[in-house]
Design an enzyme around this catalytic site. Structure first.
Site, short mmCIF file in Angstrom:
data_model
loop_
_atom_site.label_atom_id
_atom_site.label_comp_id
_atom_site.label_asym_id
_atom_site.label_seq_id
_atom_site.Cartn_x
_atom_site.Cartn_y
_atom_site.Cartn_z
N GLY A 13 0.79 -1.24 0.00
CA GLY A 13 0.00 0.00 0.00
C GLY A 13 0.81 1.28 0.00
O GLY A 13 0.32 2.32 0.43
N SER A 14 2.04 1.24 -0.54
CA SER A 14 2.81 2.50 -0.55
C SER A 14 2.17 3.52 -1.47
O SER A 14 2.18 4.72 -1.19
CB SER A 14 4.28 2.26 -0.91
OG SER A 14 4.43 1.88 -2.25
N ASN A 15 1.58 3.08 -2.57
CA ASN A 15 0.87 4.03 -3.45
C ASN A 15 -0.39 4.55 -2.77
O ASN A 15 -0.70 5.74 -2.85
CB ASN A 15 0.51 3.35 -4.78
CG ASN A 15 1.68 3.34 -5.75
OD1 ASN A 15 2.03 4.36 -6.33
ND2 ASN A 15 2.30 2.18 -5.91
N LEU A 88 -8.81 -9.50 -11.01
CA LEU A 88 -9.44 -8.84 -12.15
C LEU A 88 -10.75 -8.19 -11.68
O LEU A 88 -11.49 -8.78 -10.89
CB LEU A 88 -9.73 -9.90 -13.22
CG LEU A 88 -10.05 -9.41 -14.63
CD1 LEU A 88 -8.86 -8.67 -15.24
CD2 LEU A 88 -10.42 -10.58 -15.52
N ILE A 89 -11.03 -6.99 -12.16
CA ILE A 89 -12.28 -6.32 -11.76
C ILE A 89 -13.44 -6.92 -12.56
O ILE A 89 -13.40 -6.94 -13.79
CB ILE A 89 -12.19 -4.80 -12.03
CG1 ILE A 89 -10.99 -4.19 -11.29
CG2 ILE A 89 -13.48 -4.10 -11.61
CD1 ILE A 89 -11.04 -4.32 -9.79
N ASN A 103 -5.65 2.32 -13.01
CA ASN A 103 -4.63 1.39 -12.55
C ASN A 103 -3.26 1.96 -12.91
O ASN A 103 -3.14 2.77 -13.82
CB ASN A 103 -4.80 0.02 -13.24
CG ASN A 103 -3.84 -1.02 -12.67
OD1 ASN A 103 -3.57 -1.03 -11.46
ND2 ASN A 103 -3.30 -1.86 -13.52
N HIS A 105 0.59 0.55 -13.87
CA HIS A 105 1.38 -0.63 -14.19
C HIS A 105 2.85 -0.23 -14.17
O HIS A 105 3.21 0.79 -14.74
CB HIS A 105 0.98 -1.16 -15.57
CG HIS A 105 1.65 -2.47 -15.87
ND1 HIS A 105 1.27 -3.65 -15.29
CD2 HIS A 105 2.71 -2.77 -16.66
CE1 HIS A 105 2.06 -4.63 -15.71
NE2 HIS A 105 2.94 -4.12 -16.54
N ASP A 146 -4.46 -4.83 -17.95
CA ASP A 146 -3.50 -3.86 -18.53
C ASP A 146 -3.80 -3.44 -19.96
O ASP A 146 -2.89 -3.05 -20.69
CB ASP A 146 -2.06 -4.44 -18.47
CG ASP A 146 -1.67 -4.84 -17.06
OD1 ASP A 146 -2.13 -4.17 -16.12
OD2 ASP A 146 -0.91 -5.81 -16.91
N GLU A 175 6.09 6.08 -9.63
CA GLU A 175 4.69 5.84 -9.24
C GLU A 175 4.27 6.85 -8.17
O GLU A 175 3.23 7.51 -8.28
CB GLU A 175 4.52 4.42 -8.70
CG GLU A 175 4.76 3.35 -9.74
CD GLU A 175 4.51 1.95 -9.22
OE1 GLU A 175 3.68 1.77 -8.32
OE2 GLU A 175 5.16 1.02 -9.73
C1 GRF Z 1 3.15 -1.17 -7.69
O1 GRF Z 1 4.37 -1.49 -8.23
C2 GRF Z 1 2.14 -0.98 -8.79
O2 GRF Z 1 2.71 -0.57 -9.98
C3 GRF Z 1 1.56 -2.33 -8.98
O3 GRF Z 1 1.55 -2.89 -7.70
C4 GRF Z 1 2.56 -2.30 -6.88
C5 GRF Z 1 1.91 -1.84 -5.63
O4 GRF Z 1 2.81 -1.42 -4.67
N1 GRF Z 1 0.31 -2.25 -9.67
P1 GRF Z 1 2.29 -0.80 -3.32
O5 GRF Z 1 1.39 -1.84 -2.64
O6 GRF Z 1 1.53 0.45 -3.66
O7 GRF Z 1 3.50 -0.51 -2.49
#
Ligand code: GRF
Length: 191
Positions: A13-15, A88-89, A103, A105, A146, A175
């Site tokens: 969950g870093s994003n 998959l959604i 999303n 990628h 994707d 990201e």
């Molecule tokens: C990221 O590399 C993103 O591109 C992919 O999954 C990873 C998620 O990382 N779809 P995090 O859980 O947000 O750290």
């Protein structure tokens, strides 16, 4: 009325964390919930820190989309952000949220995408192919992994000495720098 985002995530969950921080105090857009299929996902603790409700459901829950749709409607969710979501959604959710699911990628699509291309698999494939660049692709989601319309890409250089892990670190920085900003700008343009 504020636009309401739900984040779907399966891992660290870093994003998602960047989204929580980015939209904190935003007058027009807010993160209202997190959905996960993984009860050990790091995103759960991160969301709690921001007082964002988390819903943990197993794979069966996701399979037809009907129950998730009821919950998304109840929460008046306008947009869905996938941040490392591994399933998959289902088609009914894609239809209801047409052009409203994002999303990211961790490679330059259309290369190195599709089923099985996630996490370290992507960066190992990029390394094995001897690519000089990798990067990020932010795209809208359709019924195939994707394959939805790409709304933003940014590249980073790969040095011959870079390991797959080094590539992963460079891409993850991109990201964190771009995902929430690109989503915000897309939502603002659509409203
Ligand atoms: C990221 O590399 C993103 O591109 C992919 O999954 C990873 C998620 O990382 N779809 P995090 O859980 O947000 O750290």
């Amino acid at each position: 009325m504020k636009k309401r985002i739900s984040i779907f995530a399966s891992g660290g969950g870093s994003n998602a964390q960047v989204f929580f921080e980015h939209f904190l105090g935003n007058e027009d857009i807010e993160i209202v919930s997190v959905f996960t299929n993984n009860k050990s996902a790091g995103v759960i603790e991160r969301a709690k820190t921001f007082n964002i409700p988390v819903h943990v459901y197993n794979r069966t829950f996701w399979s037809d989309g009907e129950v998730p749709i009821t919950l998304l409607k109840e929460q008046q969710v306008d947009y869905i952000v996938l941040a490392g979501f591994m399933l998959l959604i289902p088609e009914p959710i894609v239809s209801l949220y047409s052009d409203k699911i994002f999303n990211i990628h961790p490679a330059l699509l259309p290369k190195f995408g599709g089923q099985g291309m996630y996490g370290s698999h992507v960066h190992e494939a990029v390394k094995s192919a001897g690519e000089k660049q990798s990067g990020i692709s932010i795209h809208l989601v359709n019924e195939e992994y994707d394959k939805g319309r790409i709304i933003y890409q940014e590249a980073c250089q790969i040095e011959p000495s870079d390991s797959a892990q080094d590539i992963a670190s460079k891409v993850l920085k991109l990201e964190h720098k771009n995902y929430a900003k690109v989503v915000e700008s897309y939502i603002r343009k659509s409203t």
